[in-house]
Scaffold this motif. Structure first.
Motif, PDB file in Angstrom:
ATOM      1  N   SER A   5     -18.377   0.288  16.330  1.00 13.70           N
ATOM      2  CA  SER A   5     -18.771  -1.093  16.080  1.00 13.70           C
ATOM      3  C   SER A   5     -17.686  -1.768  15.263  1.00 13.70           C
ATOM      4  N   ARG A   6     -16.956  -0.982  14.460  1.00 11.40           N
ATOM      5  CA  ARG A   6     -15.811  -1.481  13.707  1.00 11.40           C
ATOM      6  C   ARG A   6     -14.689  -0.457  13.805  1.00 11.40           C
ATOM      7  N   ASP A   7     -13.533  -0.935  14.241  1.00 10.54           N
ATOM      8  CA  ASP A   7     -12.387  -0.049  14.422  1.00 10.54           C
ATOM      9  C   ASP A   7     -11.824   0.322  13.056  1.00 10.54           C
ATOM     10  N   ARG A   8     -12.117   1.531  12.629  1.00 11.10           N
ATOM     11  CA  ARG A   8     -11.679   1.963  11.299  1.00 11.10           C
ATOM     12  C   ARG A   8     -11.446   3.468  11.302  1.00 11.10           C
ATOM     13  N   THR A   9     -10.378   3.876  10.651  1.00 15.71           N
ATOM     14  CA  THR A   9     -10.132   5.283  10.380  1.00 15.71           C
ATOM     15  C   THR A   9      -9.893   5.414   8.883  1.00 15.71           C
ATOM     16  N   VAL A  10     -10.788   6.080   8.193  1.00 12.90           N
ATOM     17  CA  VAL A  10     -10.680   6.222   6.741  1.00 12.90           C
ATOM     18  C   VAL A  10      -9.598   7.238   6.399  1.00 12.90           C
ATOM     19  N   VAL A  11      -8.711   6.862   5.488  1.00 12.30           N
ATOM     20  CA  VAL A  11      -7.628   7.754   5.058  1.00 12.30           C
ATOM     21  C   VAL A  11      -7.598   7.796   3.532  1.00 12.30           C
ATOM     22  N   PRO A  12      -7.134   8.899   2.934  1.00 11.96           N
ATOM     23  CA  PRO A  12      -7.006   8.966   1.472  1.00 11.96           C
ATOM     24  C   PRO A  12      -5.825   8.128   0.997  1.00 11.96           C
ATOM     25  N   LEU A  13      -5.807   7.820  -0.297  1.00 13.54           N
ATOM     26  CA  LEU A  13      -4.771   6.966  -0.859  1.00 13.54           C
ATOM     27  C   LEU A  13      -3.372   7.537  -0.656  1.00 13.54           C
ATOM     28  N   ALA A  53      -2.633  -1.030  10.509  1.00 13.49           N
ATOM     29  CA  ALA A  53      -1.259  -0.582  10.753  1.00 13.49           C
ATOM     30  C   ALA A  53      -1.066  -0.197  12.217  1.00 13.49           C
ATOM     31  N   GLN A  54      -2.062   0.463  12.781  1.00 16.18           N
ATOM     32  CA  GLN A  54      -1.979   0.835  14.196  1.00 16.18           C
ATOM     33  C   GLN A  54      -2.082  -0.397  15.087  1.00 16.18           C
ATOM     34  N   ARG A  55      -2.914  -1.329  14.697  1.00 12.38           N
ATOM     35  CA  ARG A  55      -3.140  -2.517  15.524  1.00 12.38           C
ATOM     36  C   ARG A  55      -1.885  -3.378  15.623  1.00 12.38           C
ATOM     37  N   TYR A  56      -1.261  -3.669  14.485  1.00 13.98           N
ATOM     38  CA  TYR A  56      -0.134  -4.613  14.469  1.00 13.98           C
ATOM     39  C   TYR A  56       1.233  -3.946  14.663  1.00 13.98           C
ATOM     40  N   PHE A  57       1.357  -2.686  14.190  1.00 12.83           N
ATOM     41  CA  PHE A  57       2.680  -2.057  14.219  1.00 12.83           C
ATOM     42  C   PHE A  57       2.718  -0.719  14.952  1.00 12.83           C
ATOM     43  N   SER A  58       1.551  -0.252  15.453  1.00 13.85           N
ATOM     44  CA  SER A  58       1.471   1.020  16.180  1.00 13.85           C
ATOM     45  C   SER A  58       2.044   2.174  15.365  1.00 13.85           C
ATOM     46  N   LYS A  59       1.719   2.208  14.099  1.00 15.83           N
ATOM     47  CA  LYS A  59       2.167   3.283  13.225  1.00 15.83           C
ATOM     48  C   LYS A  59       1.092   3.559  12.183  1.00 15.83           C
ATOM     49  N   PRO A  60       1.111   4.728  11.555  1.00 14.21           N
ATOM     50  CA  PRO A  60       0.127   5.012  10.504  1.00 14.21           C
ATOM     51  C   PRO A  60       0.426   4.235   9.232  1.00 14.21           C
ATOM     52  N   ALA A  61      -0.583   4.069   8.416  1.00 16.07           N
ATOM     53  CA  ALA A  61      -0.437   3.292   7.185  1.00 16.07           C
ATOM     54  C   ALA A  61       0.566   3.912   6.224  1.00 16.07           C
ATOM     55  N   LYS A  62       0.758   5.195   6.275  1.00 17.04           N
ATOM     56  CA  LYS A  62       1.695   5.848   5.351  1.00 17.04           C
ATOM     57  C   LYS A  62       3.147   5.488   5.650  1.00 17.04           C
ATOM     58  N   GLU A 118      -2.207   8.831   1.844  1.00 17.80           N
ATOM     59  CA  GLU A 118      -1.725   8.553   3.193  1.00 17.80           C
ATOM     60  C   GLU A 118      -1.587   7.056   3.451  1.00 17.80           C
ATOM     61  N   ILE A 119      -1.522   6.292   2.375  1.00 17.95           N
ATOM     62  CA  ILE A 119      -1.284   4.847   2.463  1.00 17.95           C
ATOM     63  C   ILE A 119       0.034   4.545   1.752  1.00 17.95           C
ATOM     64  N   SER A 120       0.923   3.864   2.419  1.00 16.89           N
ATOM     65  CA  SER A 120       2.246   3.562   1.871  1.00 16.89           C
ATOM     66  C   SER A 120       2.149   2.952   0.467  1.00 16.89           C
ATOM     67  N   PRO A 121       2.982   3.418  -0.477  1.00  9.58           N
ATOM     68  CA  PRO A 121       3.019   2.787  -1.809  1.00  9.58           C
ATOM     69  C   PRO A 121       3.310   1.289  -1.727  1.00  9.58           C
ATOM     70  N   HIS A 122       4.102   0.878  -0.743  1.00 13.38           N
ATOM     71  CA  HIS A 122       4.352  -0.552  -0.557  1.00 13.38           C
ATOM     72  C   HIS A 122       3.050  -1.295  -0.312  1.00 13.38           C
ATOM     73  N   MET A 123       2.155  -0.687   0.495  1.00  9.01           N
ATOM     74  CA  MET A 123       0.884  -1.335   0.811  1.00  9.01           C
ATOM     75  C   MET A 123       0.010  -1.428  -0.429  1.00  9.01           C
ATOM     76  N   GLN A 124      -0.025  -0.384  -1.216  1.00 11.24           N
ATOM     77  CA  GLN A 124      -0.822  -0.385  -2.434  1.00 11.24           C
ATOM     78  C   GLN A 124      -0.342  -1.481  -3.389  1.00 11.24           C
ATOM     79  N   LYS A 125       0.971  -1.576  -3.562  1.00 14.99           N
ATOM     80  CA  LYS A 125       1.527  -2.578  -4.477  1.00 14.99           C
ATOM     81  C   LYS A 125       1.327  -3.995  -3.951  1.00 14.99           C
ATOM     82  N   ALA A 126       1.481  -4.166  -2.637  1.00 19.59           N
ATOM     83  CA  ALA A 126       1.354  -5.504  -2.058  1.00 19.59           C
ATOM     84  C   ALA A 126      -0.053  -6.050  -2.215  1.00 19.59           C
ATOM     85  N   ILE A 127      -1.063  -5.230  -1.963  1.00 21.59           N
ATOM     86  CA  ILE A 127      -2.435  -5.731  -2.041  1.00 21.59           C
ATOM     87  C   ILE A 127      -2.818  -6.044  -3.476  1.00 21.59           C
TER      88      ILE A 127
END
Length: 760
Positions: free
Chosen positions: A83-91, A212-221, A93-102
């Motif tokens: 119902s919602r396209d989501r894959t839960v990942v631990p912190l 990340a997969q939707r817009y760039f076809s890559k994992p968030a890390k 596995e999320i790029s430090p750039h993404m953490q800082k940007a948000i």
């Protein structure tokens, strides 16, 4: 009265209230809640808010809706549904750039303040006072996270979503209270991880991994700084800054985020300028959601799995509870679908029946002894376009099928034969079986008597089909009148009991009508899955196993859910099943199903064609697999005469002519590489021929040529009625025949029946 201030003539307290979207009463405090930022401002609740003593457990670790993965029996992907396209990942596995940007763009003091940012509130108040309106908010990431949890729990219900996002006093206080407690319970790192996994980033992507997969076809890390900044910029307004639809607006917003990252010293000014100068380079992946994306034509099976889950109490007490678990997702569902069988079924379907044909076909393959559904497909694909459908022609209505199923014709006759054998009738049973006859005046039922009040008649397919016949020949030639006489002999009740044990019901779940046309000639609708499962009982030597589609289910956190198992029950003797296997082997060897025959392995089956040729069937099996093939118009409006199906013209469609080859080709591919066990066949002797007898002359023991109405010549005799009936009491010596049906007669003439020796 308070003096008017700048900012639209509101006091600071009133501006704070307006900012929060609440009403205030001067000098009061929020009852029972420690809110350091707002207690000092003298905010008060207009009314009361209940239920703040305990924080909901799922607020700390909410069950986020995720993708559910549906796999075949070998572990291959069938489809992902959500119902919602989501894959839960631990912190981690999320790029430090993404953490800082948000953090930079949404809450730059995230690691410095508590659940409520007093400085942020005051800054917003000052900004709003200067502008004369409400232009800046002050919600922390924690507060945003709390709101997102409420929205997540609301699901797709618009009323619940509106309630979760309404700007009321109660809702605001609730968010603040929960934000404070979440900070205490989870800590900053976990809140950030949860926030990045719950937030909506547009284009149906929930959570940063899906985005990340939707817009760039890559994992968030693997997100680079300029990619992370673009995603972080989407959170404020996913539609406004959507890079797929407006790259210019998305670039402006991304650059704002990059500048903010430089301002808070997450990146250097030089890094920010280089990133700003980099064009947004999308590599968009279209979301693949739902059974419509299933591989190898397995969309209908995929939907069957979903409906099986939501309808089975093993997964939850109520339908609503089961649906909530399914749509929350995060499941890995391993099914029974065999990729080889599925590919073979679809290949055969495409070869023989085209999507654009006036009629359609459905094929279902199950495994005797386990009930596993190994293949399920049809000629009209799963979808919403022209010559596509969401209706699964293979299954019952409650699991996605048509309203009543489809009339099965003569494929019903083996159930009558099995009931008769269980009643002790010999395999050499003979009945007169004329070409044409009236239905019997009455037939006993379980609770009374069925009566032919309408004077209904029936006839065989061919005028040359004139008895008397033994069972083997009647089954091979599919002689209608034989099986009606059989059910007259044994009664309707044994057939009802047999079909009940085989779970042979109408497609809408109702029991079959208690009348000979339904319980002999298959005039009522039944699904292919039901027929394949019933015939699998013969292959399994009399043990019925209910069909099943799910082997295992694992949740997102690795737990295994209980799954329903096939239930198996002995419903007939091995001798009866072996006899049916032998009889139906004859249908393929020398009867109406010769075009369906497999080479190099034992196989058996039965053809079926219904009134006006609106439906044609072949149901057959080997010791390994059982399969049912239906061909016809889903609306029952097409008569299959003078028709082209799959580029082949047919003046008349027979069960062995179109469904038979579909079954043959599907089974050949499905069984490739399998062992070839044999049936336990029984010996069926040919009825002995009678001694030559002069034509009857009407004397007491007359009868004459009625004895010669044998199936091998089908010639009528000319014996005239005598006191004890033309045709004699022993048309084939040593073969038992019910009284009143001796000599192949029609019970006219002599005192004891036998009739006119016509061989009818």
């Amino acid at each position: 009265m308070p003096k008017k201030r700048s900012g639209g003539g509101l006091t600071g307290t009133q501006q704070a209230a307006k900012f929060l979207g609440i009403s205030v009463l001067s000098g009061a405090v929020l009852a029972g809640i420690a809110l350091p930022a707002f207690g000092a401002l003298g905010l008060a609740a207009k009314g009361t808010v209940k239920g703040f003593d305990e924080i909901p457990a799922n607020l700390k670790t909410p069950p986020l809706s995720q993708r559910t993965t549906i796999l075949d029996s070998k572990g291959g992907l069938i489809a992902t549904v959500y119902s919602r396209d989501r894959t839960v990942v631990p912190l981690k596995e999320i790029s430090p750039h993404m953490q800082k940007a948000i953090i930079a763009i949404e809450d730059s003091r995230f690691y410095e303040h508590g659940a409520v940012d007093l400085k942020g509130v005051l800054r917003a108040l000052n900004k709003n006072a200067t502008s004369g309106g409400v232009t800046q908010g002050a919600s922390t990431l924690t507060q945003q996270y709390v709101k997102n949890v409420f929205v997540e729990e609301a699901g797709d219900d618009p009323d619940k979503v509106a309630q979760a996002t309404q700007q009321t006093l109660g809702r605001k206080i609730q968010e603040l209270k929960y934000a404070i407690q979440v900070e205490e319970e989870l800590g900053k790192k976990k809140i950030l991880e949860n926030y990045l996994n719950i937030t909506f980033f547009g284009q149906k992507a929930y959570g940063v991994e899906a985005a990340a997969q939707r817009y760039f076809s890559k994992p968030a890390k693997d997100l680079q700084v300029e990619e992370a900044a673009m995603l972080a910029g989407l959170v404020q307004s996913p539609s406004r800054y959507d890079p797929v639809n407006d790259i210019e607006e998305a670039t402006k917003r991304r650059n704002i985020v990059l500048q903010r990252m430089a301002d808070v010293r997450d990146i250097s000014p030089e890094e920010a300028e280089r990133a700003k100068a980099t064009p947004i380079k999308l590599n968009v992946s279209e979301p693949k959601n739902g059974c419509i994306t299933a591989t190898n034509g397995a969309g209908f099976f995929c939907d069957y799995v979903r409906k099986s889950f939501t309808s089975d109490p093993v997964f939850g007490k109520t339908k609503e509870e089961r649906a909530k678990i399914w749509y929350r997702g995060g499941l890995t569902v391993k099914t029974t679908l065999d990729p080889q069988a599925q590919k073979s079924a679809q290949r055969s379907i495409k070869k023989h029946v085209y999507k654009s044909d006036k009629v359609a076909t459905a094929v279902t393959i199950v495994q005797p002894g386990s009930g596993k559904i190994l293949g399920m497909g049809q000629s009209r694909p799963y979808g919403y376009g022209k010559n596509e459908t969401e209706i699964n022609y293979s299954v019952d209505k409650k699991l996605g099928g048509s309203n009543f199923g489809f009339p099965v014709g003569s494929t019903f006759k083996p159930f009558v034969a099995a009931a008769a054998l269980e009643q002790g009738r010999p395999v050499t049973q003979v009945y007169p079986a004329p070409y044409k006859m009236s239905y019997p005046d009455s037939i006993s039922t379980c609770n009374g008597t069925w009566r032919n009040d309408g004077g209904d008649v029936l006839e065989n397919e061919n005028e040359k089909e004139v008895g008397p016949y033994p069972l083997k020949k009647a089954m091979e030639m599919s002689v209608n009148t034989y099986f009606v006489q059989m059910i007259e002999d044994i009664g309707i009740c044994p057939v009802v009991e047999m079909t009940d044990k085989l779970r042979v019901f109408q497609g809408n779940g109702d029991k079959l009508p208690v009348e000979p046309s339904a319980l002999t000639l298959g005039s009522d609708g039944i699904s292919p899955l039901t027929m394949a499962s019933a015939y699998a009982t013969f292959a399994n030597r009399g043990t019925y196993c209910s069909p099943t589609a799910i082997q295992s289910i694992r949740t997102a956190d690795g737990r295994s859910l209980p799954v329903p198992k096939s239930t198996c029950e002995k419903v007939m003797s091995e001798q009866t099943a072996d006899t049916i296997n032998t009889l139906l082997g004859g249908v393929i060897d020398s009867g109406t199903g010769q075009s369906a025959g497999l080479t190099s392995r034992d196989n058996a089956g039965k053809t079926g064609t219904t009134d006006e040729r609106r439906n044609a069937w072949f149901v057959g099996y080997t010791p390994n697999l059982s399969g049912a093939v239906w061909v016809g118009s889903p609306t029952q409006q097409v008569k299959m005469t003078n028709i082209t199906i799959g580029d082949v013209y047919h003046s008349k469609v027979f069960g062995g002519q179109v469904p038979g080859p579909i079954w043959r080709d599907a089974m050949n591919g499905a069984l490739e590489g399998w062992d070839a066990p044999t049936f336990n066949k029984v010996s069926i002797p040919d009825p002995p021929k009678p001694e030559e007898t002069p034509d009857g002359d009407g004397e007491d023991n007359g009868g004459g040529d009625g004895n010669e109405g044998r199936p091998d010549d089908g010639k009528p005799g000319d014996g005239r009625p005598g006191d004890n009936g033309g045709g004699g009491n022993e048309p084939w010596p040593g073969i038992s025949v019910p009284s009143g049906q001796t000599g192949g007669g029609d019970n006219r003439g002599g005192d004891n029946g036998g009739g006119d020796g016509s061989g009818d």
